[in-house]
Design an enzyme around this catalytic site. Structure first.
Site, PDB file in Angstrom:
ATOM      1  N   SER A  55      -7.653  -1.264   5.363  1.00 24.01           N
ATOM      2  CA  SER A  55      -6.381  -0.895   5.985  1.00 24.01           C
ATOM      3  C   SER A  55      -5.842  -2.010   6.858  1.00 24.01           C
ATOM      4  O   SER A  55      -4.640  -2.102   7.068  1.00 24.01           O
ATOM      5  CB  SER A  55      -6.569   0.325   6.886  1.00 24.01           C
ATOM      6  N   HIS A 103      -4.711  -0.088  -1.733  1.00 25.05           N
ATOM      7  CA  HIS A 103      -4.818   0.684  -0.493  1.00 25.05           C
ATOM      8  C   HIS A 103      -4.357   2.117  -0.707  1.00 25.05           C
ATOM      9  O   HIS A 103      -3.183   2.378  -0.941  1.00 25.05           O
ATOM     10  CB  HIS A 103      -3.975  -0.003   0.597  1.00 25.05           C
ATOM     11  N   GLU A 148      -0.704   1.367  -2.148  1.00 23.49           N
ATOM     12  CA  GLU A 148      -0.129   0.049  -1.899  1.00 23.49           C
ATOM     13  C   GLU A 148      -0.987  -0.970  -2.652  1.00 23.49           C
ATOM     14  O   GLU A 148      -2.191  -1.054  -2.421  1.00 23.49           O
ATOM     15  CB  GLU A 148      -0.117  -0.259  -0.403  1.00 23.49           C
ATOM     16  N   ASN A 156       1.345   1.205   7.224  1.00 21.44           N
ATOM     17  CA  ASN A 156       0.757   1.111   8.554  1.00 21.44           C
ATOM     18  C   ASN A 156       1.513   0.150   9.469  1.00 21.44           C
ATOM     19  O   ASN A 156       1.530   0.325  10.684  1.00 21.44           O
ATOM     20  CB  ASN A 156      -0.719   0.717   8.472  1.00 21.44           C
TER      21      ASN A 156
END
Ligand code: NAI
Length: 302
Positions: free
Chosen positions: A137, A158, A170, A208
């Site tokens: 992450s 991801h 992702e 994120n």
């Protein structure tokens, strides 16, 4: 025509055999989804005990999926569960199982050294064509990839928690990732029934990078005395249409995880005010109030 032909002949064959390293929250979900979409999966972790728990978890999760999907055909549902479980085998020795694999998806602890050491070992034993991908992450894909001699066959994939529910993946193209590898990862994500988006190897990728600064800003807003946790949560749910408020989401994700991500980015870009530490978040983490998993974070849980 010649160009089209040659590019189609060098194109990777579809990914069929997948090795998932790490049978925790994310790895179990990834293994489940890959197996449910007809891939043969080897799930790797450090002990048989952990792997037993992972398999149990996968079975439970599949049964929940089936209850809805096969509501009026419970027998077909049970058959599906058994078929998916048959696609998954387990191992405690990654090096010995990567021989026949097209793709390694790594979902182990978020620690650069540990990830590098794993990939460096696997790089020596995995077949030439095998693609390596990390589910990290917060770590740069390029920093993990340098532990191998296959920068062109290394990328990021991801997933989001809970993996069986969340549609997004992702796919990260690091500077060294070849277009072929990148396309293979996009195709694999689609084969899992997910919706992939293309990302560059930048902190937080897309989700994120936007979400974490927003969450931390919510904590700062509260720290400044400009709103209660409850009011901020209600405001974002009813005003922005978010399914959870920022404090609820922080408690769900884990305050330690959130702190770890911001701290890492702060080290990379100390001048970026979006990444500066939050005293309240740090205090709760130091008190062991990590969110839902410990029974208390911003809120108390039973
Ligand atoms: P977790 O702690 O639930 O699972 C990690 C698993 O890896 C554990 O079962 C551990 O025994 C195993 N492991 C550790 N070192 C190993 C090694 N050398 N070889 C084999 N197995 C090993 O962690 P989680 O939450 O599943 O996260 C895994 C990765 O996924 C991390 O890189 C994290 O940043 C990333 N991630 C996490 C998300 C989340 O919401 N938790 C979301 C997206 C990515």
């Amino acid at each position: 025509i010649t160009r089209a032909l040659s590019s189609s002949t060098v194109r990777n064959a579809a990914i069929k055999h997948v090795t998932v390293i790490g049978g925790g929250l994310m790895g179990s979900g990834i293994a489940q989804v890959a197996a449910a979409t007809g891939h043969s999966v080897v799930l790797v972790d450090t002990s048989e005990d952990i792997l037993k728990k992972s398999t149990k978890g996968i079975e439970g999760s599949l049964k929940r999926v089936v209850k809805k999907k096969f509501a009026d055909k419970p027998e077909a549902g049970e058959e599906f569960v058994q078929k998916v479980l048959k696609n998954i085998s387990t191992s405690t020795d990654a090096a010995s199982v990567v021989q026949g694999t097209d793709l390694v998806v790594e979902a182990i602890a978020e620690n650069l050294k540990v990830k590098q050491s794993l990939f460096s070992t696997l790089d020596k034993v995995a077949p030439e064509h095998t693609i390596f991908a990390s589910n990290t992450s917060s770590l740069p894909i390029a920093d993990i990839a340098v532990s191998t001699a296959r920068l062109d066959r290394f990328g990021g994939i991801h997933f989001f928690n809970p993996v069986p529910m969340m549609k997004l993946v992702e796919v990260i193209q690091a500077p060294g990732t070849s277009q072929e590898t990148f396309n293979a990862l996009l195709d694999f994500s689609k084969a899992l029934g997910k919706h992939p988006v293309s990302c560059k190897d930048t902190p937080g990728f897309i989700v994120n990078r936007l979400l974490v600064p927003y969450l931390i800003e919510a904590v700062r807003l509260h720290e400044r005395g400009h709103g209660s946790k409850e009011d901020i949560d209600v405001a974002m749910k009813l005003g922005a249409g978010y399914p959870m408020g920022p404090f609820e989401l922080l408690d769900y994700v884990g305050l330690d995880t959130s702190k770890f991500i911001v701290d890492g980015w702060y080290q990379m870009e100390p001048e970026n005010p979006l990444f500066s530490p939050s005293p309240l978040l740090n205090k709760l983490v130091s008190e062991g109030k990590l969110g839902k998993k410990t029974g208390e974070g911003f809120y108390k849980y039973k």
